[in-house]
Scaffold this motif. Structure first.
Motif, PDB file in Angstrom:
ATOM      1  N   VAL A 163      48.025  32.895  34.860  1.00  0.00           N
ATOM      2  CA  VAL A 163      48.673  32.633  36.141  1.00  0.00           C
ATOM      3  C   VAL A 163      50.040  33.309  36.118  1.00  0.00           C
ATOM      4  N   GLY A 164      50.173  34.415  36.834  1.00  0.00           N
ATOM      5  CA  GLY A 164      51.447  35.117  36.923  1.00  0.00           C
ATOM      6  C   GLY A 164      52.222  34.687  38.146  1.00  0.00           C
ATOM      7  N   GLY A 165      53.436  35.202  38.246  1.00  0.00           N
ATOM      8  CA  GLY A 165      54.262  34.875  39.395  1.00  0.00           C
ATOM      9  C   GLY A 165      54.076  35.861  40.528  1.00  0.00           C
ATOM     10  N   LEU A 166      54.567  37.084  40.332  1.00  0.00           N
ATOM     11  CA  LEU A 166      54.504  38.116  41.356  1.00  0.00           C
ATOM     12  C   LEU A 166      53.461  39.163  40.986  1.00  0.00           C
ATOM     13  N   ASP A 167      52.757  39.642  41.966  1.00  0.00           N
ATOM     14  CA  ASP A 167      51.738  40.669  41.749  1.00  0.00           C
ATOM     15  C   ASP A 167      52.414  42.038  41.732  1.00  0.00           C
ATOM     16  N   VAL A 168      53.173  42.276  40.645  1.00  0.00           N
ATOM     17  CA  VAL A 168      53.909  43.532  40.480  1.00  0.00           C
ATOM     18  C   VAL A 168      53.452  44.204  39.194  1.00  0.00           C
ATOM     19  N   GLU A 169      53.858  45.461  39.027  1.00  0.00           N
ATOM     20  CA  GLU A 169      53.355  46.276  37.917  1.00  0.00           C
ATOM     21  C   GLU A 169      53.616  45.624  36.556  1.00  0.00           C
ATOM     22  N   PHE A 170      54.804  45.061  36.353  1.00  0.00           N
ATOM     23  CA  PHE A 170      55.136  44.467  35.061  1.00  0.00           C
ATOM     24  C   PHE A 170      54.186  43.330  34.716  1.00  0.00           C
ATOM     25  N   GLU A 171      53.943  42.445  35.664  1.00  0.00           N
ATOM     26  CA  GLU A 171      53.072  41.307  35.388  1.00  0.00           C
ATOM     27  C   GLU A 171      51.605  41.715  35.350  1.00  0.00           C
ATOM     28  N   GLN A 172      51.256  42.755  36.070  1.00  0.00           N
ATOM     29  CA  GLN A 172      49.890  43.263  35.980  1.00  0.00           C
ATOM     30  C   GLN A 172      49.599  43.779  34.573  1.00  0.00           C
ATOM     31  N   ARG A 173      50.563  44.494  33.990  1.00  0.00           N
ATOM     32  CA  ARG A 173      50.386  44.979  32.618  1.00  0.00           C
ATOM     33  C   ARG A 173      50.278  43.815  31.642  1.00  0.00           C
ATOM     34  N   ALA A 174      51.068  42.770  31.894  1.00  0.00           N
ATOM     35  CA  ALA A 174      51.001  41.590  31.031  1.00  0.00           C
ATOM     36  C   ALA A 174      49.625  40.941  31.097  1.00  0.00           C
ATOM     37  N   SER A 175      49.076  40.837  32.299  1.00  0.00           N
ATOM     38  CA  SER A 175      47.759  40.204  32.447  1.00  0.00           C
ATOM     39  C   SER A 175      46.663  41.026  31.779  1.00  0.00           C
ATOM     40  N   VAL A 176      46.756  42.351  31.887  1.00  0.00           N
ATOM     41  CA  VAL A 176      45.760  43.222  31.259  1.00  0.00           C
ATOM     42  C   VAL A 176      45.829  43.099  29.740  1.00  0.00           C
ATOM     43  N   ALA A 177      47.051  43.049  29.185  1.00  0.00           N
ATOM     44  CA  ALA A 177      47.206  42.914  27.738  1.00  0.00           C
ATOM     45  C   ALA A 177      46.682  41.568  27.251  1.00  0.00           C
ATOM     46  N   PHE A 178      46.959  40.494  28.004  1.00  0.00           N
ATOM     47  CA  PHE A 178      46.460  39.171  27.627  1.00  0.00           C
ATOM     48  C   PHE A 178      44.933  39.161  27.625  1.00  0.00           C
ATOM     49  N   LYS A 179      44.341  39.733  28.642  1.00  0.00           N
ATOM     50  CA  LYS A 179      42.879  39.798  28.729  1.00  0.00           C
ATOM     51  C   LYS A 179      42.296  40.576  27.560  1.00  0.00           C
ATOM     52  N   ALA A 180      42.922  41.704  27.220  1.00  0.00           N
ATOM     53  CA  ALA A 180      42.446  42.500  26.087  1.00  0.00           C
ATOM     54  C   ALA A 180      42.565  41.728  24.783  1.00  0.00           C
ATOM     55  N   GLY A 181      43.638  40.931  24.642  1.00  0.00           N
ATOM     56  CA  GLY A 181      43.810  40.134  23.436  1.00  0.00           C
ATOM     57  C   GLY A 181      42.731  39.083  23.281  1.00  0.00           C
ATOM     58  N   VAL A 182      42.404  38.395  24.369  1.00  0.00           N
ATOM     59  CA  VAL A 182      41.336  37.392  24.326  1.00  0.00           C
ATOM     60  C   VAL A 182      40.010  38.046  23.938  1.00  0.00           C
ATOM     61  N   ARG A 183      39.717  39.177  24.560  1.00  0.00           N
ATOM     62  CA  ARG A 183      38.435  39.830  24.311  1.00  0.00           C
ATOM     63  C   ARG A 183      38.385  40.567  22.979  1.00  0.00           C
ATOM     64  N   SER A 184      39.523  40.729  22.313  1.00  0.00           N
ATOM     65  CA  SER A 184      39.475  41.277  20.956  1.00  0.00           C
ATOM     66  C   SER A 184      38.851  40.282  19.992  1.00  0.00           C
ATOM     67  N   VAL A 185      38.846  39.003  20.376  1.00  0.00           N
ATOM     68  CA  VAL A 185      38.210  37.952  19.571  1.00  0.00           C
ATOM     69  C   VAL A 185      36.854  37.579  20.165  1.00  0.00           C
ATOM     70  N   LEU A 186      36.811  37.433  21.478  1.00  0.00           N
ATOM     71  CA  LEU A 186      35.583  37.050  22.176  1.00  0.00           C
ATOM     72  C   LEU A 186      35.260  38.121  23.222  1.00  0.00           C
ATOM     73  N   PRO A 187      34.496  39.133  22.869  1.00  0.00           N
ATOM     74  CA  PRO A 187      34.219  40.250  23.786  1.00  0.00           C
ATOM     75  C   PRO A 187      33.599  39.829  25.115  1.00  0.00           C
ATOM     76  N   ASP A 188      32.871  38.733  25.142  1.00  0.00           N
ATOM     77  CA  ASP A 188      32.193  38.306  26.361  1.00  0.00           C
ATOM     78  C   ASP A 188      32.942  37.213  27.110  1.00  0.00           C
ATOM     79  N   ALA A 189      34.171  36.924  26.699  1.00  0.00           N
ATOM     80  CA  ALA A 189      34.932  35.851  27.349  1.00  0.00           C
ATOM     81  C   ALA A 189      35.281  36.231  28.787  1.00  0.00           C
ATOM     82  N   LYS A 190      35.350  35.228  29.634  1.00  0.00           N
ATOM     83  CA  LYS A 190      35.763  35.415  31.026  1.00  0.00           C
ATOM     84  C   LYS A 190      37.253  35.113  31.121  1.00  0.00           C
ATOM     85  N   VAL A 191      38.032  36.051  31.665  1.00  0.00           N
ATOM     86  CA  VAL A 191      39.484  35.872  31.794  1.00  0.00           C
ATOM     87  C   VAL A 191      39.847  35.961  33.270  1.00  0.00           C
TER      88      VAL A 191
END
Length: 385
Positions: A163-191
């Motif tokens: 759950v981010g605050g503003l839909d801006v480039e900085f937070e978009q990059r943060a969300s993509v990195a978080f998703k990649a981190g989760v899927r580095s452990v669970l490739p089929d996880a839903k984020v």
């Protein structure tokens, strides 16, 4: 006289701090302390408490005097910095890049003996008297996602939410990195990824969090500002795991957090003050805080098992080894650097014409010899019987 940059000179100044004063400046709330030492801090509304508390947390046990300046606008940044230098402070620490208009004061005679700490936000130019401080949102959020994935794997969970605050480039990059981190452990996880539309509006944060809970999120990362606690409390009500967006809050019980992701400005300032006290701060350079290399940023489980903590330490070690490899590669001679990695597209395109020409020449010569149109090698007459 210029501000000292040699470690021995800085150590000498650090020993003298017990006789000096410190002055932090905040754009949010004015704070001051009557101890006895020397940084001046300026911060934005979202980070002022962390920034000033970081200066006090480090300075007060050493009897440093921390002078916190509050409600500093961008227009007043330069005059505020000059006023701090007039008080003979040893360090001026800006809490946000938005106060960069104060930096020209670092070149003025009144600030010639003052070290400056400045967050590297935007396009702030490096100058001889400031230390620029930065981190990497990608590495921080990737590690946060990896830690969340580890807990999800142990608890047999398959859905996480960001759950981010503003839909801006900085937070978009943060969300993509978080998703990649989760899927580095669970490739089929839903984020799940959503943005509340505001960093500090609790009602909007709870609405975005509730929407993800209805979709089955079992881990919520409230990557927010003042509305973090509202989102975390809502997640606590349903037993959903939570992470902190920058600070160590493992001791918090309302709300409760399962993972502390630590990259707040106060932690970086505290680490920089330790370098200053040890005589290791190098002004005129940019300090990039790296996970596994520096004390902060870091990620830790609040109630992790020994095995989980061991795995998380291994992640930090991998970060450190990766950074060591990059540093060695950057310091190696150019001809070794070019061989240390696979050729890029441009290198291949340069090599391919030569390789193709060479192979064509070999094939052409072979055909000519077979037809007898090329003179055969001459025989040495001395070898004849």
């Amino acid at each position: 006289m210029r501000a000292p940059t040699h470690p021995a000179a800085i150590r000498h100044r650090a020993r003298a701090l017990q006789h000096r004063q410190v002055s932090p400046t905040s754009t949010e709330t004015a704070r001051s302390s009557s101890a006895s030492s020397a940084p001046a801090t300026s911060t934005t509304a979202a980070t002022s408490r962390s920034f000033v508390d970081g200066a006090k947390r480090f300075g007060e046990p050493k009897d440093w005097k921390v002078i916190a300046r509050g409600n500093v606008s961008t227009a007043d940044a330069l005059s505020a910095a000059r006023a701090l230098c007039a008080q003979k402070v040893d360090m001026v620490a800006l809490g946000a890049g938005s106060l960069s208009d104060a930096i020209p004061a670092s070149e003025e005679p009144a600030c010639e003996k003052t070290v400056w700490y400045v967050p590297a936000q935007g396009n702030i130019a490096q100058t001889p008297r400031i230390l620029l401080s930065e981190d990497s949102v990608n590495q921080n959020l990737l590690a946060a996602g990896h830690a969340a994935g580890m807990l999800m794997k142990d608890k047999n969970l398959d859905t996480a939410g960001f759950v981010g605050g503003l839909d801006v480039e900085f937070e978009q990059r943060a969300s993509v990195a978080f998703k990649a981190g989760v899927r580095s452990v669970l490739p089929d996880a839903k984020v799940l990824i959503s943005f509340a539309g505001d960093q500090n509006d609790s009602a909007k944060a709870k609405e975005a969090t509730q929407a993800q809970l209805r979709q089955g999120a079992k881990v919520i990362y409230p990557y927010l500002g003042g509305s973090t606690d509202a989102a975390a409390r809502l997640a606590n009500e349903t037993g959903v795991l939570t992470l902190t967006p920058g600070t160590d809050r493992c001791a918090s019980t309302d709300p409760k957090f399962d993972i502390s992701v630590i990259f707040d400005p106060g932690s970086y300032l505290t680490a920089a003050l330790q370098q200053f006290a040890d005589g290791k701060m190098e002004v005129g350079t940019k300090k990039t805080w790296m996970m596994g290399v520096d004390e902060v940023p870091t990620v830790k489980f609040c109630n992790g098992t020994d095995e989980q903590n061991k795995q998380l330490r291994a992640v930090h070690v991998r970060h450190r080894l990766r950074q060591d490899r990059r540093r060695r590669r950057s310091q190696a001679p150019w001809f070794l650097r070019s061989r240390s990695r696979a050729p890029g597209p441009q290198q291949r395109s340069r090599r391919q014409p030569f390789a193709a020409w060479n192979q064509q020449g070999v094939r052409q010569g072979r055909r000519q010899r077979q037809r007898g149109s090329v003179d055969q090698p001459r025989t040495d007459p001395r070898s004849a019987g």
